[in-house]
Design a protein around this motif. Structure first.
Motif, PDB file in Angstrom:
ATOM      1  N   LYS A  14      12.581  17.065   2.029  1.00 53.46           N
ATOM      2  CA  LYS A  14      12.340  15.630   1.757  1.00 53.46           C
ATOM      3  C   LYS A  14      11.396  15.436   0.571  1.00 53.46           C
ATOM      4  CE  LYS A  14      13.239  13.190   6.073  1.00 53.46           C
ATOM      5  NZ  LYS A  14      12.651  12.778   7.351  1.00 53.46           N
ATOM      6  N   GLY A  15      10.345  16.264   0.537  1.00 53.37           N
ATOM      7  CA  GLY A  15       9.381  16.168  -0.567  1.00 53.37           C
ATOM      8  C   GLY A  15      10.035  16.439  -1.907  1.00 53.37           C
ATOM      9  N   ALA A  16      10.890  17.474  -1.945  1.00 58.26           N
ATOM     10  CA  ALA A  16      11.594  17.820  -3.190  1.00 58.26           C
ATOM     11  C   ALA A  16      12.554  16.710  -3.587  1.00 58.26           C
ATOM     12  CB  ALA A  16      12.344  19.142  -3.017  1.00 58.26           C
ATOM     13  N   SER A  17      13.239  16.125  -2.604  1.00 58.28           N
ATOM     14  CA  SER A  17      14.228  15.084  -2.923  1.00 58.28           C
ATOM     15  C   SER A  17      13.548  13.840  -3.498  1.00 58.28           C
ATOM     16  CB  SER A  17      15.083  14.730  -1.707  1.00 58.28           C
ATOM     17  OG  SER A  17      14.332  13.996  -0.781  1.00 58.28           O
ATOM     18  N   GLY A  18      12.263  13.648  -3.181  1.00 57.79           N
ATOM     19  CA  GLY A  18      11.491  12.554  -3.778  1.00 57.79           C
ATOM     20  C   GLY A  18      11.378  12.684  -5.293  1.00 57.79           C
ATOM     21  N   PHE A  19      11.562  13.908  -5.798  1.00 54.88           N
ATOM     22  CA  PHE A  19      11.545  14.142  -7.252  1.00 54.88           C
ATOM     23  C   PHE A  19      12.954  14.441  -7.777  1.00 54.88           C
ATOM     24  CE2 PHE A  19       7.226  15.176  -5.835  1.00 54.88           C
ATOM     25  CZ  PHE A  19       6.511  14.302  -6.649  1.00 54.88           C
ATOM     26  N   GLY A  20      13.950  14.051  -6.988  1.00 52.08           N
ATOM     27  CA  GLY A  20      15.336  14.212  -7.420  1.00 52.08           C
ATOM     28  C   GLY A  20      15.847  15.640  -7.351  1.00 52.08           C
ATOM     29  N   VAL A  21      15.145  16.503  -6.590  1.00 50.45           N
ATOM     30  CA  VAL A  21      15.542  17.909  -6.470  1.00 50.45           C
ATOM     31  C   VAL A  21      16.155  18.143  -5.093  1.00 50.45           C
ATOM     32  CG1 VAL A  21      14.676  20.290  -6.360  1.00 50.45           C
ATOM     33  CG2 VAL A  21      13.790  18.722  -8.103  1.00 50.45           C
ATOM     34  N   GLU A  22      17.399  18.565  -5.076  1.00 52.48           N
ATOM     35  CA  GLU A  22      18.069  18.864  -3.804  1.00 52.48           C
ATOM     36  C   GLU A  22      18.018  20.375  -3.560  1.00 52.48           C
ATOM     37  OE1 GLU A  22      18.858  16.258  -2.002  1.00 52.48           O
ATOM     38  OE2 GLU A  22      18.297  15.009  -3.714  1.00 52.48           O
ATOM     39  N   LEU A  23      17.390  20.770  -2.472  1.00 54.46           N
ATOM     40  CA  LEU A  23      17.252  22.196  -2.151  1.00 54.46           C
ATOM     41  C   LEU A  23      18.293  22.613  -1.123  1.00 54.46           C
ATOM     42  CD1 LEU A  23      13.356  22.491  -1.769  1.00 54.46           C
ATOM     43  CD2 LEU A  23      14.722  23.181  -3.746  1.00 54.46           C
ATOM     44  N   ASP A  24      19.085  23.650  -1.457  1.00 59.02           N
ATOM     45  CA  ASP A  24      20.019  24.176  -0.451  1.00 59.02           C
ATOM     46  C   ASP A  24      19.274  25.195   0.435  1.00 59.02           C
ATOM     47  OD1 ASP A  24      19.854  26.561  -1.921  1.00 59.02           O
ATOM     48  OD2 ASP A  24      21.733  26.225  -2.978  1.00 59.02           O
ATOM     49  N   ASN A  25      19.964  25.685   1.470  1.00 54.63           N
ATOM     50  CA  ASN A  25      19.320  26.593   2.424  1.00 54.63           C
ATOM     51  C   ASN A  25      18.788  27.865   1.776  1.00 54.63           C
ATOM     52  OD1 ASN A  25      19.469  25.059   4.735  1.00 54.63           O
ATOM     53  ND2 ASN A  25      21.539  25.746   5.250  1.00 54.63           N
ATOM     54  N   GLU A  26      19.530  28.370   0.794  1.00 57.57           N
ATOM     55  CA  GLU A  26      19.106  29.613   0.123  1.00 57.57           C
ATOM     56  C   GLU A  26      17.770  29.410  -0.594  1.00 57.57           C
ATOM     57  OE1 GLU A  26      20.538  32.760  -3.318  1.00 57.57           O
ATOM     58  OE2 GLU A  26      21.890  31.101  -2.797  1.00 57.57           O
ATOM     59  N   LYS A  27      17.638  28.263  -1.256  1.00 57.43           N
ATOM     60  CA  LYS A  27      16.383  27.983  -1.978  1.00 57.43           C
ATOM     61  C   LYS A  27      15.236  27.737  -0.996  1.00 57.43           C
ATOM     62  CE  LYS A  27      18.551  26.416  -6.239  1.00 57.43           C
ATOM     63  NZ  LYS A  27      18.917  25.287  -7.114  1.00 57.43           N
ATOM     64  N   VAL A  28      15.524  27.025   0.079  1.00 57.92           N
ATOM     65  CA  VAL A  28      14.483  26.794   1.102  1.00 57.92           C
ATOM     66  C   VAL A  28      14.033  28.133   1.692  1.00 57.92           C
ATOM     67  CG1 VAL A  28      13.977  25.722   3.334  1.00 57.92           C
ATOM     68  CG2 VAL A  28      15.302  24.456   1.636  1.00 57.92           C
ATOM     69  N   ASP A  29      14.973  29.020   1.968  1.00 53.53           N
ATOM     70  CA  ASP A  29      14.631  30.360   2.477  1.00 53.53           C
ATOM     71  C   ASP A  29      13.693  31.090   1.523  1.00 53.53           C
ATOM     72  OD1 ASP A  29      16.222  29.992   4.701  1.00 53.53           O
ATOM     73  OD2 ASP A  29      17.920  31.170   3.945  1.00 53.53           O
ATOM     74  N   LYS A  30      13.986  30.964   0.216  1.00 56.29           N
ATOM     75  CA  LYS A  30      13.139  31.637  -0.788  1.00 56.29           C
ATOM     76  C   LYS A  30      11.707  31.090  -0.743  1.00 56.29           C
ATOM     77  CE  LYS A  30      15.992  33.756  -4.245  1.00 56.29           C
ATOM     78  NZ  LYS A  30      17.421  33.630  -4.378  1.00 56.29           N
ATOM     79  N   PHE A  31      11.572  29.766  -0.622  1.00 53.22           N
ATOM     80  CA  PHE A  31      10.229  29.179  -0.527  1.00 53.22           C
ATOM     81  C   PHE A  31       9.482  29.703   0.705  1.00 53.22           C
ATOM     82  CE2 PHE A  31      11.633  25.832  -3.560  1.00 53.22           C
ATOM     83  CZ  PHE A  31      10.504  25.802  -4.366  1.00 53.22           C
ATOM     84  N   PHE A  32      10.192  29.836   1.811  1.00 53.18           N
ATOM     85  CA  PHE A  32       9.527  30.291   3.038  1.00 53.18           C
ATOM     86  C   PHE A  32       9.165  31.780   2.974  1.00 53.18           C
ATOM     87  CE2 PHE A  32      10.239  26.143   4.464  1.00 53.18           C
ATOM     88  CZ  PHE A  32       9.433  25.936   5.564  1.00 53.18           C
ATOM     89  N   THR A  33      10.001  32.561   2.312  1.00 51.33           N
ATOM     90  CA  THR A  33       9.659  33.981   2.097  1.00 51.33           C
ATOM     91  C   THR A  33       8.419  34.068   1.209  1.00 51.33           C
ATOM     92  OG1 THR A  33      11.990  34.579   2.290  1.00 51.33           O
ATOM     93  CG2 THR A  33      10.549  36.194   1.268  1.00 51.33           C
ATOM     94  N   LEU A 207       1.355  12.504  -4.325  1.00 53.98           N
ATOM     95  CA  LEU A 207       2.202  13.513  -3.694  1.00 53.98           C
ATOM     96  C   LEU A 207       2.845  12.877  -2.468  1.00 53.98           C
ATOM     97  CD1 LEU A 207       0.248  16.893  -3.766  1.00 53.98           C
ATOM     98  CD2 LEU A 207       2.295  16.291  -5.042  1.00 53.98           C
ATOM     99  N   PRO A 208       4.125  13.176  -2.200  1.00 56.43           N
ATOM    100  CA  PRO A 208       4.797  12.574  -1.042  1.00 56.43           C
ATOM    101  C   PRO A 208       4.013  12.803   0.258  1.00 56.43           C
ATOM    102  CG  PRO A 208       6.363  13.827  -2.356  1.00 56.43           C
ATOM    103  CD  PRO A 208       5.006  14.092  -2.932  1.00 56.43           C
ATOM    104  N   PHE A 209       4.092  11.831   1.157  1.00 58.11           N
ATOM    105  CA  PHE A 209       3.460  11.894   2.493  1.00 58.11           C
ATOM    106  C   PHE A 209       1.944  12.052   2.417  1.00 58.11           C
ATOM    107  CE2 PHE A 209       7.302  14.712   2.369  1.00 58.11           C
ATOM    108  CZ  PHE A 209       8.220  13.740   2.714  1.00 58.11           C
ATOM    109  N   SER A 210       1.317  11.612   1.307  1.00 60.29           N
ATOM    110  CA  SER A 210      -0.141  11.782   1.185  1.00 60.29           C
ATOM    111  C   SER A 210      -0.693  10.717   0.239  1.00 60.29           C
ATOM    112  CB  SER A 210      -0.466  13.167   0.613  1.00 60.29           C
ATOM    113  OG  SER A 210      -0.236  13.183  -0.783  1.00 60.29           O
TER     114      SER A 210
END
Length: 242
Positions: A14-33, A207-210
């Motif tokens: 949701k935070g990324a989409s606030g800046f027009g960035v759509e994250l797929d599962n692979e990219k989200v996985d990379k952030f969590f790693t 920053l979103p949610f803050s």
């Protein structure tokens, strides 16, 4: 996957989409790693004072992603000066895999951490370099070789300009990620004039949610930086161009 992780993934998406960035599962996985490696290394060396997962996502990941809309050409070359634990360079690379990214930091321990993240995330066309900006800014292999340079709250804007503009090609951009202090912009006129940059835009947002305020200063380089800049190590911060 537990409920907590699902919530955190949702926060990132949701935070990324606030800046027009759509994250797929692979990219989200990379952030969590990335977050896992950051937390693990942070126990051995001080990479970040922020340890709470929600705060890492908000203050490091989403904050870094906030500059993605500024990067129009996904095949640009980007140098992240004083990258620390890889912000914003690594998040931006995860979002835009085609970018060619160099992560510059003056502490060798940090570049070892960055190499580990690059390796674990299997990222290509990104590497770290252990050096001070004042030295690499004079190196013909680095000087005026990048479409974009970035820095996140490393120093005051006049100092940052001297660190970062020498890396940028004429016609390229320096993106300075700052807190809420706009006084620095007023104090940067002399540095901009000397170094060949002009402020094209200042983006102000929360920053979103803050209620955390951010300023992103976009500087376009319109002519070459004189060869005597950056000055020798320590000079830009001790005696800024004000």
């Amino acid at each position: 996957m537990g409920e907590r992780e699902l919530e955190l993934r949702e926060l990132l998406i949701k935070g990324a989409s606030g800046f027009g960035v759509e994250l797929d599962n692979e990219k989200v996985d990379k952030f969590f790693t990335y977050m896992g490696v950051l937390k693990e290394w942070n126990e051995k060396m001080n990479l970040t004072a922020i340890e709470d997962e929600e705060e890492i996502i908000l203050k490091h990941f989403i904050d870094s992603i906030s500059i993605c809309p500024i990067i129009k050409d996904r095949k640009s070359t980007l140098i992240d000066v004083g990258t620390g634990a890889g912000f914003p360079g690594i998040p931006v690379k995860i979002v835009f895999p085609e970018l060619k990214v160099k992560l510059l930091d003056s502490l060798e321990k940090r570049t070892k951490f960055l190499d580990e993240v690059i390796n674990i995330l299997n990222l290509e066309e990104i590497s770290s370099v252990h050096s001070r900006a004042e030295d690499k800014g004079l190196d013909p292999d680095y000087r005026e070789k990048y479409d974009i340079s970035t820095a996140r709250a490393v120093a005051n804007l006049p100092v940052l300009l001297e660190y970062c503009l020498p890396f940028v090609k004429v016609g390229g951009y320096f993106i300075a990620m700052k807190g809420s202090n706009t006084e620095e912009i007023e104090n940067s006129k002399k540095a901009l004039d000397i170094l060949g940059g002009k402020i094209e835009d200042v983006l102000e947002f929360n920053l979103p949610f803050s209620d955390i305020k951010r300023n992103v200063v976009i500087v376009k380089k319109f002519r070459q930086t004189p060869t005597k800049y950056p000055r020798k190590s320590g000079k830009p911060s001790k005696n800024p161009l004000i």
